[in-house]
Each structure stands twice: as structure tokens, then as C-alpha cells.
Design an enzyme around this catalytic site. Sequence first.
Site, PDB file in Angstrom:
ATOM      1  N   HIS A  52     -37.195  35.856  14.874  1.00  9.80           N
ATOM      2  CA  HIS A  52     -36.819  34.438  14.900  1.00  9.80           C
ATOM      3  C   HIS A  52     -35.421  34.177  14.340  1.00  9.80           C
ATOM      4  O   HIS A  52     -34.573  33.610  15.024  1.00  9.80           O
ATOM      5  CB  HIS A  52     -37.861  33.594  14.165  1.00  9.80           C
ATOM      6  CG  HIS A  52     -37.542  32.138  14.131  1.00  9.80           C
ATOM      7  ND1 HIS A  52     -37.404  31.378  15.284  1.00  9.80           N
ATOM      8  CD2 HIS A  52     -37.296  31.282  13.098  1.00  9.80           C
ATOM      9  CE1 HIS A  52     -37.107  30.125  14.954  1.00  9.80           C
ATOM     10  NE2 HIS A  52     -37.030  30.042  13.640  1.00  9.80           N
ATOM     11  N   HIS A  76     -31.820  29.896   7.847  1.00  9.49           N
ATOM     12  CA  HIS A  76     -32.299  28.515   8.008  1.00  9.49           C
ATOM     13  C   HIS A  76     -33.738  28.297   7.552  1.00  9.49           C
ATOM     14  O   HIS A  76     -34.098  27.194   7.170  1.00  9.49           O
ATOM     15  CB  HIS A  76     -32.099  28.028   9.451  1.00  9.49           C
ATOM     16  CG  HIS A  76     -33.147  28.497  10.408  1.00  9.49           C
ATOM     17  ND1 HIS A  76     -33.079  29.721  11.041  1.00  9.49           N
ATOM     18  CD2 HIS A  76     -34.314  27.927  10.825  1.00  9.49           C
ATOM     19  CE1 HIS A  76     -34.140  29.864  11.811  1.00  9.49           C
ATOM     20  NE2 HIS A  76     -34.911  28.803  11.700  1.00  9.49           N
ATOM     21  N   GLU A  80     -37.360  26.972   3.192  1.00  7.99           N
ATOM     22  CA  GLU A  80     -38.616  26.336   3.570  1.00  7.99           C
ATOM     23  C   GLU A  80     -39.798  27.308   3.480  1.00  7.99           C
ATOM     24  O   GLU A  80     -40.860  26.954   3.004  1.00  7.99           O
ATOM     25  CB  GLU A  80     -38.510  25.781   4.990  1.00  7.99           C
ATOM     26  CG  GLU A  80     -39.672  24.849   5.319  1.00  7.99           C
ATOM     27  CD  GLU A  80     -39.490  24.121   6.635  1.00  7.99           C
ATOM     28  OE1 GLU A  80     -38.356  24.107   7.150  1.00  7.99           O
ATOM     29  OE2 GLU A  80     -40.488  23.577   7.135  1.00  7.99           O
ATOM     30  N   ASP A  81     -39.598  28.535   3.915  1.00  6.92           N
ATOM     31  CA  ASP A  81     -40.728  29.456   4.064  1.00  6.92           C
ATOM     32  C   ASP A  81     -40.861  30.484   2.953  1.00  6.92           C
ATOM     33  O   ASP A  81     -41.867  31.177   2.882  1.00  6.92           O
ATOM     34  CB  ASP A  81     -40.594  30.268   5.371  1.00  6.92           C
ATOM     35  CG  ASP A  81     -40.728  29.398   6.605  1.00  6.92           C
ATOM     36  OD1 ASP A  81     -41.030  28.202   6.441  1.00  6.92           O
ATOM     37  OD2 ASP A  81     -40.523  29.916   7.708  1.00  6.92           O
ATOM     38  N   ASP A 142     -32.645  26.204  16.486  1.00  8.39           N
ATOM     39  CA  ASP A 142     -33.938  26.661  15.957  1.00  8.39           C
ATOM     40  C   ASP A 142     -35.042  26.280  16.939  1.00  8.39           C
ATOM     41  O   ASP A 142     -35.863  27.097  17.354  1.00  8.39           O
ATOM     42  CB  ASP A 142     -34.145  25.992  14.591  1.00  8.39           C
ATOM     43  CG  ASP A 142     -35.499  26.297  13.981  1.00  8.39           C
ATOM     44  OD1 ASP A 142     -35.961  27.445  14.105  1.00  8.39           O
ATOM     45  OD2 ASP A 142     -36.082  25.385  13.362  1.00  8.39           O
ATOM     46  N   ASP A 263     -28.557  13.930  44.192  1.00 10.06           N
ATOM     47  CA  ASP A 263     -27.849  14.940  43.404  1.00 10.06           C
ATOM     48  C   ASP A 263     -28.770  16.052  42.913  1.00 10.06           C
ATOM     49  O   ASP A 263     -28.575  16.597  41.851  1.00 10.06           O
ATOM     50  CB  ASP A 263     -27.124  14.279  42.222  1.00 10.06           C
ATOM     51  CG  ASP A 263     -28.083  13.616  41.256  1.00 10.06           C
ATOM     52  OD1 ASP A 263     -29.255  13.403  41.625  1.00 10.06           O
ATOM     53  OD2 ASP A 263     -27.668  13.318  40.124  1.00 10.06           O
TER      54      ASP A 263
HETATM   55 MN    MN Z   1     -36.941  28.279  12.322  1.00  8.70          MN
END
Ligand code: MN
Length: 481
Positions: A52, A76, A80-81, A142, A263
Site C-alpha cells: 500500500h 501517510h 494513524e495505524d 491514497d 462527445d
Molecule cells: Mn492509506
Amino acid sequence: MTIDLYITKLRDMLGDELSGNDIKLIRNAYELAKLSHHGQKRASGEDYFEAHCIPVSINVASLDMPASMIAAALLHDSVEDTEMTLVQIANVCGPDVASLVDGVTKLGKIKYHGNERHVESLRKFFVAIAQDARVVILKLCDRWHNLTTLHHLPEHKRQRIALESLLIYAPLASRMGMGKLAMILSDLSFPYAEPENYQKTLDLMKEELAKAELVIKQMYEALPVLLKPALGYEPKIDKRVKTVYSLYKKLERKEWRAEDIHDIVALRIIVKDISECYQVLGVIHANWQPLPGRVKDYIAIPKPNGYKSLHTTVMSGSDVIVEVQIRTPEMHSYNEFGVASHHSYKNRHKAPHGESFNWLSQLSELDDESLTPDEYVSALTTDFFADRIFALTPKGDVIDLPVGATVLDFAFQLHTDIGARAIGGRMNGTYRSLNTVILPESVVEIVTGPKPHPSEKWLSFVKTSYAKNKIHRMLLKHKKS
Ligand code: MN
């Protein structure tokens, strides 16, 4: 991917743009992020960092972003993780990378839970909280990767994420002028978000493409020959096929009359400068019959998101109608990448401050198809953020409040009964009284007692008329009974 392979890949993509210091920064970020995610797995069972973080950073690099953005992409999810803190990131990669990661972490708390009414405030909130266009770009990259691996998730999660991407992320990309990313995001989400409409649109698209194929081929071959005498060279011509989702949106607007859509395939001609754009338009109109009222000069009058191009629609063959788009390489790059485009990015960085907030207003809820330039300018001058703040429930629902609103206002916004029984609230984890003013972007959890206990005192500190009305009514009812 080993760090050396990774750096080689980036060098292949970005070439000379990476300096020695850039490489050092990216190497540091790589090591730190890898360490922080050690042992963590994706839903697919693959290593989290490899499967990831690396792909997200490659997405970021593909938009020609600088080293700080690539480093932030690697990191990133670290705050958070994992156990990693922003201070650690700042120590190793500097305060700029840390602040980008901080922004992405905050955005991670926002979730769309299927309430159409909240879509607008959710988009605004997203922008308000990001503060920095680069944070939104990171988040979009992300999401882009997450959408490519949606099939590993359970059905209900898939649909939520796909809908959120379709309603929040893709429109944001579009308003930032990042047409290409908007297309990628919406086409990846559409099949999961609305499987039936997706299939219906895809079938119709195939049919229309088959009809137009021969005519398009003829024009595609004839154009360089016709244009060479005028320009002195053969310009680059592309066939661009409308994405399934944008075709679907258009079909909805046209009540599914496919004959009104001209179009689905367009020919796109890239020439050196603006005067050549108009020259090409002249040559085309001399050889094919233009449809009246279908010449659009987005060079003289760009679309609100900055899109520039000349468009015309001509008759070709017996009854096939073809759209032709004419533009310069600079316009093309901006149309595809918007604020992330090389050109505008480099320019934006020359202007140290001030301009970075310009894009915020561009993201306001504007329907760029239907506004005249005048309307657009006046819409831009109304600052919808002026006196609003946004706070979150622990589940990630966005509550839109006036500045100065208190914990009790927040409680009433959730539910009248929660307001009536509220005794306090935890704001960002700390217990606060009902009259505490909500700080922007806080996570608030209301603490309730067993029974409603409205009081006159409450009226002195609630800010919203909604809460005031509710309290008044409850007090009246109490007096009567
Ligand atoms: Mn992520």
C-alpha cells in the site's frame, strides 16, 4: 521492493528532478515507514508497507510531485495505524513532511455514512481541514490505490468506499482541475457504487462507439494531412473516449437520449500556441460542417476550475457527430493535473503564501457546467467558511456548526434527546462542561445522563437557534406538566 529498486523506479519516473537531498529524504522516509508498519498486513494478506504505502507514493510521483510529497506518501498511514508519532517523523523527515502526514491523518477521520444530505458539508469540511492542497492530493492518491484493491474488502465496505469516492473524492479532484485523477477515481468507484447503472452505461457506450468508429478513423487520418500546410508540421492528435461515469452523468442529464450526446469519442489536437488553436479551428470548419451553437471557447473564457480548450462539434459522414478539442500542451497538462500540474505547481511555489488558499474557494459547491463567469466570480467572493466550524463524532460524522457553538449545541445537532440528556462531553478525549466552546476539527463525544434535564441556564450559552428552540419547547412542556 528493496529501497534501491524503489529509488531506481523513482529516478526512472522523475529523472533529474530528484536532487541528492531529495533522495536522502525519500530514503529516510522509506526506512521509517517500513519500520513503523512492520508486521502489518493488508486485507489481501500482503505486507502493508509493500502493498500500500509504496504504491501510494508511486501514484504521488506519477503526478510529478516533489520529494516531500513522496516522503509523506510513504508515511501517510504511519501515525494513524502505528505507534509512530508526528514528532518522530518531524525529527527524521522535517516539519513539512510531518505536517503533510498530520493533514492526511486528520482527513482519515472523515467518513461518508450514506447520508446524501451530508455530502456538501463533508466536501467543505474536507477542504477546510486539509488547509493545504497538497494534503488533499495525498489523500486522493491514497484513495486511488485503495480503489484498485477494493475487491479484497467485504461487500458493505466496498460500497461505502466506492460511494464516498464518487460523491466526495472525485468531485474534489475535479474542482482542483485534476481532471485525469477525477476520472480515474470515478471510473474505479462506479462499478462498485452503482453496478446496474454502470452496466447499462457500458452497454450503451459500446454500441455508440461501434457506430462512430469508422468516421472517427477517417477524420483521424485526414486531419494531419489537412493541418500540415497550415501549421508547417503534423500536430499530435489523440482519440479520447469519455469515461463510463461521466457518460452516465451526462445521460442522466439528457434523460438517456444517447442521440443528444456528441462527445463519447472526441478528437484532441495539441498544437504549439494559442493562435494555432484558432487556426486549426478554421481548418476544421472549412472541411466539416460545424453544428451551430456548439463552438466553445474555453481559452477566452476558461471553466471555473481553470480548464482551457477550444471545442467544436462537427458533422462527419452521413449522421455522425464528432467533437474536436484543440489546446496547447500547457493547457492540456493543466486540464489533466490541475493544481498538481507541473506548470501550476512550480508557479505556486514561487508565490510563498496567499495563493495557497485561493484553491479553497475554488472548491466551493459550484456547478461549473451551469455558471457564467460572472456568477462564478461572485460565488467565489462569498466565503462559506467565514463563520462555520466543523466537528466530528467519534464515528467520523461531520457536524457543521457556527463559530462559538458549545458542547450542548453539538449534542442537539446529534439528536434532541441526546441534547436533553447531555451532561457534558469529551472533546478530543478530555471531559468538558456543556458550555465549552467547540474547537474547530475536534472529535466530540457527548456524555448523557438517564433523564432529560433542560434548564433556563442552557439558553445563555447555546449558539444555534436550533438548540434554543428545542430548549424553549422543552421548558414550556415542563412548566405545563
Ligand atoms: Mn492509506
